[in-house]
Design a protein around this motif. Structure first.
Motif, PDB file in Angstrom:
ATOM      1  N   SER A  48      56.810  20.799  -9.138  1.00 37.54           N
ATOM      2  CA  SER A  48      56.111  22.066  -8.924  1.00 37.54           C
ATOM      3  C   SER A  48      55.337  22.090  -7.613  1.00 37.54           C
ATOM      4  CB  SER A  48      55.144  22.329 -10.084  1.00 37.54           C
ATOM      5  OG  SER A  48      54.088  21.379 -10.076  1.00 37.54           O
ATOM      6  N   ASN A  75      51.571  22.561 -10.818  1.00 39.69           N
ATOM      7  CA  ASN A  75      51.447  22.379 -12.267  1.00 39.69           C
ATOM      8  C   ASN A  75      51.207  20.907 -12.560  1.00 39.69           C
ATOM      9  OD1 ASN A  75      54.007  24.771 -13.420  1.00 39.69           O
ATOM     10  ND2 ASN A  75      52.067  25.103 -12.412  1.00 39.69           N
ATOM     11  N   VAL A 134      50.033  21.931 -20.539  1.00 36.11           N
ATOM     12  CA  VAL A 134      50.550  22.241 -19.210  1.00 36.11           C
ATOM     13  C   VAL A 134      49.555  23.162 -18.511  1.00 36.11           C
ATOM     14  CG1 VAL A 134      52.496  23.143 -17.890  1.00 36.11           C
ATOM     15  CG2 VAL A 134      52.892  22.060 -20.120  1.00 36.11           C
ATOM     16  N   VAL A 159      47.974  24.964 -14.733  1.00 37.46           N
ATOM     17  CA  VAL A 159      48.251  25.448 -13.383  1.00 37.46           C
ATOM     18  C   VAL A 159      47.040  25.162 -12.509  1.00 37.46           C
ATOM     19  CG1 VAL A 159      48.740  27.482 -11.959  1.00 37.46           C
ATOM     20  CG2 VAL A 159      49.836  27.231 -14.204  1.00 37.46           C
ATOM     21  N   LYS A 165      48.690  27.181 -18.464  1.00 37.57           N
ATOM     22  CA  LYS A 165      49.874  27.926 -18.022  1.00 37.57           C
ATOM     23  C   LYS A 165      50.319  28.919 -19.094  1.00 37.57           C
ATOM     24  CE  LYS A 165      54.519  27.043 -16.125  1.00 37.57           C
ATOM     25  NZ  LYS A 165      54.264  27.530 -14.738  1.00 37.57           N
ATOM     26  N   PHE A 190      56.040  28.514 -11.402  1.00 39.31           N
ATOM     27  CA  PHE A 190      54.878  27.632 -11.451  1.00 39.31           C
ATOM     28  C   PHE A 190      53.584  28.381 -11.766  1.00 39.31           C
ATOM     29  CE2 PHE A 190      57.729  26.048  -7.977  1.00 39.31           C
ATOM     30  CZ  PHE A 190      58.414  25.161  -8.776  1.00 39.31           C
TER      31      PHE A 190
END
Length: 350
Positions: free
Chosen positions: A5, A9, A21, A23, A59, A171
């Motif tokens: 990513s 990420n 997960v 960001v 995310k 992403f």
């Protein structure tokens, strides 16, 4: 994941080893985000007077595992998003993950919303029973059927196309437009008065966000934060006697048309919100998504009631059509509310 990513990420683990997960969202100034020309950092990047170079934002809309002392919030793809959770339990599910974990704050949400506007891309999403109202071919994978009108309700997290991510890339942060409403921390309306925690202190999970907390502050026209109930703080008021679905709403410094019950509510496009004559709108109100920076915010909806304590939902849900979106804000409801269309997401900062 970080390599694939380009470091946008990452997978983070909580105190029990559960993965989420996340960001990576880097620090930005008010000017970067289109709020005037100030080179001050957006409030989302200041916690306890310390500037934070990055935020980690879930995310995906979160699910929960466990219960009570083991309750934890997780950001995972292709899961039925968590729902039917009240504000205090959403706070708890994030806080119990460990130091740095917290319910995504209104300051963080607003920074992300402003970034989408600045880059000229408004994310789409599940706002029309499994599809996007403006592009019907865009669909997510159904995870819950709305019994009325017997159509798709929730969809699996991140199951829509990349146009459902905040930056239109694989992403990005998914499902900020629709699917389920999301509780956010650090903001409330109390008898019409706008009240916040300082900067992004709501990201410190030791800060009290209860109804009686001393952390809540009101906002003056010059942007300074003061004690609740101070004269001439910023408020939302009706411009006439309140009626159900009234569009007669303005930013004010006094309450002239207080409602006495929950029958009325104010409702209008966020971008159409105006201030009472003579009221100066400080940059902090625009930075926190409490007042539009111009007349183009995607037509997203703003709703409120000016009686009692009202906690915020963001984003809209699967049935809100063009009213849903990153600038959607509802300040109608108490912290005790639970709905099958109401969820949340966690974030992390140390």
């Amino acid at each position: 994941m970080q390599d694939a990513s380009l470091a946008r990420n990452t997978v983070m683990y909580d105190d029990q080893g559960n993965p989420s997960v996340m960001v990576v969202f880097p620090v930005q100034t008010l000017a970067d985000l289109g709020v005037g020309t100030s080179q001050k950092f957006h409030p989302a990047f200041t916690v306890n007077n310390s500037t934070k170079p990055i935020l980690h934002i879930s995310k995906y809309q979160n699910i929960t595992v466990g219960a009570g002392a083991t309750l934890r919030a997780l950001s995972l793809k292709r899961m039925d998003p968590g729902n039917s959770i009240n504000f205090d339990n959403a706070l708890l599910a994030c806080k119990q993950k460990g130091a740095g974990w917290h319910l995504m704050t209104n300051a963080e949400w607003s920074a992300i919303a402003l970034s989408t506007k600045k880059q000229g891309f408004m994310p789409r999403g599940n706002n029309s029973y499994g599809t996007d109202t403006s592009v019907a071919s865009e669909k997510g994978i159904a995870s819950y059927l709305d019994p009325t009108p017997a159509k798709t309700g929730r969809v699996l997290t991140g199951s829509g196309p990349i146009s459902w991510a905040h930056d239109g890339s694989p992403f990005g942060i998914y499902d900020l437009n629709g699917n389920v409403w999301e509780w956010v921390g650090g903001l409330r309306l109390n008898n019409g008065e706008i009240q916040i925690l300082v900067d992004n202190n709501a990201a410190d999970n030791t800060k009290d966000q209860s109804a009686a907390s001393a952390e809540w502050k009101a906002i003056l026209q010059d942007g300074s934060l003061v004690a609740l109930g101070t004269d001439s703080t910023l408020k939302y008021d009706y411009t006439a006697a309140p009626t159900a679905n009234s569009a007669s709403i303005e930013l004010a410094t006094s309450i002239v048309n207080a409602q006495v019950d929950d029958t009325p509510y104010g409702s209008k496009a966020f971008e159409a919100l105006t201030a009472h004559a003579g009221v100066t709108v400080p940059d902090i109100a625009k930075a926190l998504g409490l007042f539009p920076i111009d007349s183009a915010h995607g037509g997203d909806l703003f709703q409120f009631r000016n009686n009692g304590e009202r906690l915020p939902y963001r984003g809209g849900n699967w049935g809100y059509g063009s009213n849903a979106g990153v600038f959607y804000l509802i300040l109608n409801n108490p912290r005790s509310n639970v709905y099958t269309s109401l969820g949340f997401r966690s974030a992390f900062v140390l």
